[in-house]
Design a protein around this motif. Structure first.
Motif, PDB file in Angstrom:
ATOM      1  N   GLN A 103       0.819  -1.204   0.000  1.00 59.82           N
ATOM      2  CA  GLN A 103       0.000   0.000   0.000  1.00 59.82           C
ATOM      3  C   GLN A 103       0.859   1.263   0.000  1.00 59.82           C
ATOM      4  OE1 GLN A 103      -2.660  -0.311   3.357  1.00 59.82           O
ATOM      5  NE2 GLN A 103      -3.332  -2.364   2.783  1.00 59.82           N
ATOM      6  N   GLN A 104       2.126   1.133   0.383  1.00 59.88           N
ATOM      7  CA  GLN A 104       3.015   2.288   0.519  1.00 59.88           C
ATOM      8  C   GLN A 104       4.028   2.420  -0.606  1.00 59.88           C
ATOM      9  OE1 GLN A 104       4.114   0.763   4.589  1.00 59.88           O
ATOM     10  NE2 GLN A 104       3.859   2.912   5.137  1.00 59.88           N
ATOM     11  N   VAL A 105       4.475   1.275  -1.141  1.00 58.17           N
ATOM     12  CA  VAL A 105       5.543   1.295  -2.147  1.00 58.17           C
ATOM     13  C   VAL A 105       5.232   0.295  -3.254  1.00 58.17           C
ATOM     14  CG1 VAL A 105       7.316   1.944  -0.456  1.00 58.17           C
ATOM     15  CG2 VAL A 105       6.901  -0.489  -0.948  1.00 58.17           C
ATOM     16  N   ALA A 106       5.984   0.411  -4.356  1.00 59.77           N
ATOM     17  CA  ALA A 106       5.948  -0.594  -5.418  1.00 59.77           C
ATOM     18  C   ALA A 106       7.118  -1.542  -5.213  1.00 59.77           C
ATOM     19  CB  ALA A 106       6.051   0.081  -6.781  1.00 59.77           C
ATOM     20  N   PHE A 107       6.913  -2.821  -5.516  1.00 62.11           N
ATOM     21  CA  PHE A 107       7.975  -3.802  -5.347  1.00 62.11           C
ATOM     22  C   PHE A 107       8.419  -4.361  -6.690  1.00 62.11           C
ATOM     23  CE2 PHE A 107       6.410  -4.194  -0.910  1.00 62.11           C
ATOM     24  CZ  PHE A 107       7.639  -4.102  -0.254  1.00 62.11           C
ATOM     25  N   SER A 108       9.716  -4.645  -6.766  1.00 57.83           N
ATOM     26  CA  SER A 108      10.271  -5.328  -7.932  1.00 57.83           C
ATOM     27  C   SER A 108       9.886  -6.804  -7.883  1.00 57.83           C
ATOM     28  CB  SER A 108      11.798  -5.217  -7.903  1.00 57.83           C
ATOM     29  OG  SER A 108      12.327  -6.020  -6.847  1.00 57.83           O
ATOM     30  N   LYS A 109      10.378  -7.555  -8.843  1.00 61.07           N
ATOM     31  CA  LYS A 109      10.286  -9.009  -8.767  1.00 61.07           C
ATOM     32  C   LYS A 109      11.015  -9.485  -7.512  1.00 61.07           C
ATOM     33  CE  LYS A 109      10.277  -9.655 -13.793  1.00 61.07           C
ATOM     34  NZ  LYS A 109      10.988 -10.263 -14.942  1.00 61.07           N
ATOM     35  N   LYS A 110      10.613 -10.627  -7.001  1.00 60.44           N
ATOM     36  CA  LYS A 110      11.284 -11.187  -5.820  1.00 60.44           C
ATOM     37  C   LYS A 110      12.739 -11.503  -6.144  1.00 60.44           C
ATOM     38  CE  LYS A 110      10.250 -15.397  -4.482  1.00 60.44           C
ATOM     39  NZ  LYS A 110       9.565 -16.562  -3.862  1.00 60.44           N
ATOM     40  N   TYR A 111      13.640 -11.175  -5.231  1.00 63.31           N
ATOM     41  CA  TYR A 111      15.042 -11.498  -5.458  1.00 63.31           C
ATOM     42  C   TYR A 111      15.651 -12.341  -4.341  1.00 63.31           C
ATOM     43  CZ  TYR A 111      16.879  -7.700  -2.385  1.00 63.31           C
ATOM     44  OH  TYR A 111      17.201  -6.877  -1.322  1.00 63.31           O
ATOM     45  N   LYS A 112      14.807 -12.788  -3.390  1.00 66.66           N
ATOM     46  CA  LYS A 112      15.308 -13.671  -2.338  1.00 66.66           C
ATOM     47  C   LYS A 112      14.133 -14.275  -1.590  1.00 66.66           C
ATOM     48  CE  LYS A 112      17.629 -11.698   1.104  1.00 66.66           C
ATOM     49  NZ  LYS A 112      16.915 -11.887   2.396  1.00 66.66           N
ATOM     50  N   ASN A 113      14.238 -15.577  -1.274  1.00 69.77           N
ATOM     51  CA  ASN A 113      13.264 -16.214  -0.404  1.00 69.77           C
ATOM     52  C   ASN A 113      13.649 -15.967   1.051  1.00 69.77           C
ATOM     53  OD1 ASN A 113      11.644 -17.457  -2.435  1.00 69.77           O
ATOM     54  ND2 ASN A 113      13.233 -18.998  -2.718  1.00 69.77           N
ATOM     55  N   THR A 114      12.686 -16.038   1.949  1.00 67.01           N
ATOM     56  CA  THR A 114      13.005 -15.782   3.350  1.00 67.01           C
ATOM     57  C   THR A 114      12.009 -16.464   4.275  1.00 67.01           C
ATOM     58  OG1 THR A 114      13.444 -14.053   4.982  1.00 67.01           O
ATOM     59  CG2 THR A 114      11.642 -13.647   3.478  1.00 67.01           C
ATOM     60  N   THR A 115      12.507 -16.912   5.424  1.00 70.87           N
ATOM     61  CA  THR A 115      11.653 -17.388   6.505  1.00 70.87           C
ATOM     62  C   THR A 115      12.162 -16.767   7.804  1.00 70.87           C
ATOM     63  OG1 THR A 115      13.021 -19.355   6.911  1.00 70.87           O
ATOM     64  CG2 THR A 115      11.161 -19.596   5.387  1.00 70.87           C
ATOM     65  N   SER A 116      11.328 -16.793   8.825  1.00 75.90           N
ATOM     66  CA  SER A 116      11.700 -16.245  10.132  1.00 75.90           C
ATOM     67  C   SER A 116      11.679 -17.369  11.164  1.00 75.90           C
ATOM     68  CB  SER A 116      10.724 -15.146  10.551  1.00 75.90           C
ATOM     69  OG  SER A 116      10.760 -14.069   9.638  1.00 75.90           O
ATOM     70  N   GLN A 117      12.520 -17.213  12.200  1.00 81.38           N
ATOM     71  CA  GLN A 117      12.582 -18.231  13.243  1.00 81.38           C
ATOM     72  C   GLN A 117      13.089 -17.612  14.549  1.00 81.38           C
ATOM     73  OE1 GLN A 117      14.712 -21.727  11.980  1.00 81.38           O
ATOM     74  NE2 GLN A 117      13.898 -23.010  13.627  1.00 81.38           N
ATOM     75  N   PHE A 118      12.645 -18.188  15.655  1.00 82.85           N
ATOM     76  CA  PHE A 118      13.072 -17.730  16.966  1.00 82.85           C
ATOM     77  C   PHE A 118      14.485 -18.233  17.277  1.00 82.85           C
ATOM     78  CE2 PHE A 118       8.447 -17.514  17.513  1.00 82.85           C
ATOM     79  CZ  PHE A 118       8.305 -16.285  18.153  1.00 82.85           C
ATOM     80  N   VAL A 119      15.188 -17.486  18.118  1.00 83.74           N
ATOM     81  CA  VAL A 119      16.494 -17.883  18.642  1.00 83.74           C
ATOM     82  C   VAL A 119      16.415 -17.806  20.161  1.00 83.74           C
ATOM     83  CG1 VAL A 119      18.963 -17.346  18.765  1.00 83.74           C
ATOM     84  CG2 VAL A 119      17.721 -17.004  16.616  1.00 83.74           C
ATOM     85  N   ALA A 120      16.957 -18.816  20.820  1.00 83.42           N
ATOM     86  CA  ALA A 120      16.947 -18.836  22.286  1.00 83.42           C
ATOM     87  C   ALA A 120      18.120 -19.670  22.774  1.00 83.42           C
ATOM     88  CB  ALA A 120      15.636 -19.404  22.808  1.00 83.42           C
ATOM     89  N   GLU A 121      18.306 -19.695  24.078  1.00 75.93           N
ATOM     90  CA  GLU A 121      19.346 -20.527  24.674  1.00 75.93           C
ATOM     91  C   GLU A 121      19.035 -21.994  24.370  1.00 75.93           C
ATOM     92  OE1 GLU A 121      21.647 -20.907  28.988  1.00 75.93           O
ATOM     93  OE2 GLU A 121      19.985 -19.495  28.701  1.00 75.93           O
ATOM     94  N   LYS A 122      20.051 -22.780  24.123  1.00 72.50           N
ATOM     95  CA  LYS A 122      19.885 -24.168  23.729  1.00 72.50           C
ATOM     96  C   LYS A 122      19.042 -24.945  24.748  1.00 72.50           C
ATOM     97  CE  LYS A 122      24.036 -24.676  20.874  1.00 72.50           C
ATOM     98  NZ  LYS A 122      25.348 -25.330  20.731  1.00 72.50           N
ATOM     99  N   GLY A 123      18.082 -25.698  24.219  1.00 72.85           N
ATOM    100  CA  GLY A 123      17.279 -26.575  25.052  1.00 72.85           C
ATOM    101  C   GLY A 123      16.186 -25.917  25.862  1.00 72.85           C
ATOM    102  N   THR A 124      15.905 -24.637  25.618  1.00 72.57           N
ATOM    103  CA  THR A 124      14.949 -23.935  26.480  1.00 72.57           C
ATOM    104  C   THR A 124      13.539 -23.848  25.913  1.00 72.57           C
ATOM    105  OG1 THR A 124      15.752 -21.855  25.527  1.00 72.57           O
ATOM    106  CG2 THR A 124      16.673 -22.524  27.658  1.00 72.57           C
TER     107      THR A 124
END
Length: 257
Positions: A103-124
């Motif tokens: 709604q705010q800007v125009a976008f080019s073709k996609k140039y990278k795939n992406t996912t998000s993930q949490f980071v925390a202390e191991k085993g928590t």
């Protein structure tokens, strides 16, 4: 007949001149914004130079379009307002394509795939569902797609927002937040490779879609349709001629598309 030939010659010259003027108009110098504290995508190196994957991609696009470019760092929270205020011409900063941003800007073709993930202390936190993280303090970059995801989904968690991507990392290690969420690749190849982060890991599932978008693209002003066409053509070219893969291999041992 002679007069007709003269007229054709005049018309031909006019068309050539118009084409030259159009080319000159397209070849204006460009100012490009990136985030600047978001290694390995964009960051300032030990010599004080703005560098990173997005910076290299921006320069490759400019070379393909045969235009002079200046890449500048801009804090994320103001990066779209700055574009629309004409402080720069486009944003090359691994920006996630979302409906809100469309709604705010125009976008080019996609140039990278992406996912998000949490980071925390191991085993928590093997479970990162909203129910499991109720009451937990979660760090995130202010104004990012992950910020919107937390706001919409983790209503019973305490969301702690930061201006820079490196700030939630520091507060996670200092124990001031319980988890953080960011681009998965960024955490994997940057934060989690540091010796001081040896006790931390990616936790829970990978998230994408919805407010997190479906990939990254270059943002331009909505009325800059001519430049958008140029950028899309340049993206096609650097992906076809191997430049995109060459830049990616400089930073990663895997493909981004």
């Amino acid at each position: 007949m002679i007069e007709f030939r003269k007229l054709k010659s005049v018309l031909a010259i006019s068309v050539v001149a118009f084409g030259a003027l159009s080319t000159a108009a397209l070849a204006r110098d460009l100012r490009i914004a990136t985030e600047g504290t978001y290694a390995p995508w964009s960051f300032v190196d030990e010599q004080g130079t703005l560098t990173g994957w997005d910076v290299d991609i921006a320069n490759a696009l400019c070379e393909e379009m045969k235009v002079k470019c200046e890449v500048v760092a801009q804090e994320w929270d103001g990066i779209i307002p700055g574009l629309n205020a004409k402080k720069y011409d486009m944003i090359v900063a691994s920006m996630t394509v979302t409906e809100k941003r469309k709604q705010q800007v125009a976008f080019s073709k996609k140039y990278k795939n992406t996912t998000s993930q949490f980071v925390a202390e191991k085993g928590t936190y093997p479970d990162t569902s909203p129910e499991a993280l109720k009451g937990k303090r979660i760090g995130v970059q202010r104004g990012s797609s992950q910020d919107g995801f937390l706001t919409d989904t983790y209503k019973d968690s305490e969301i702690v927002r930061y201006d820079k991507t490196t700030d939630p990392e520091m507060d996670l290690m200092a124990g001031r937040v319980d988890l953080m969420i960011a681009n998965r690749v960024t955490s994997l190849v940057n934060f989690l490779t540091r010796p001081e982060a040896a006790n931390y890991e990616l936790v829970g599932e990978e998230y994408s879609g919805g407010v997190l978008g479906e990939g990254n693209a270059i943002a331009l002003r909505k009325d800059d349709t001519e430049l958008l066409g140029q950028v899309n053509s340049a993206l096609d070219a650097i992906m076809a001629n191997g430049t995109y893969d060459k830049i990616t291999s400089k930073y990663f041992k895997f493909k981004l598309m």
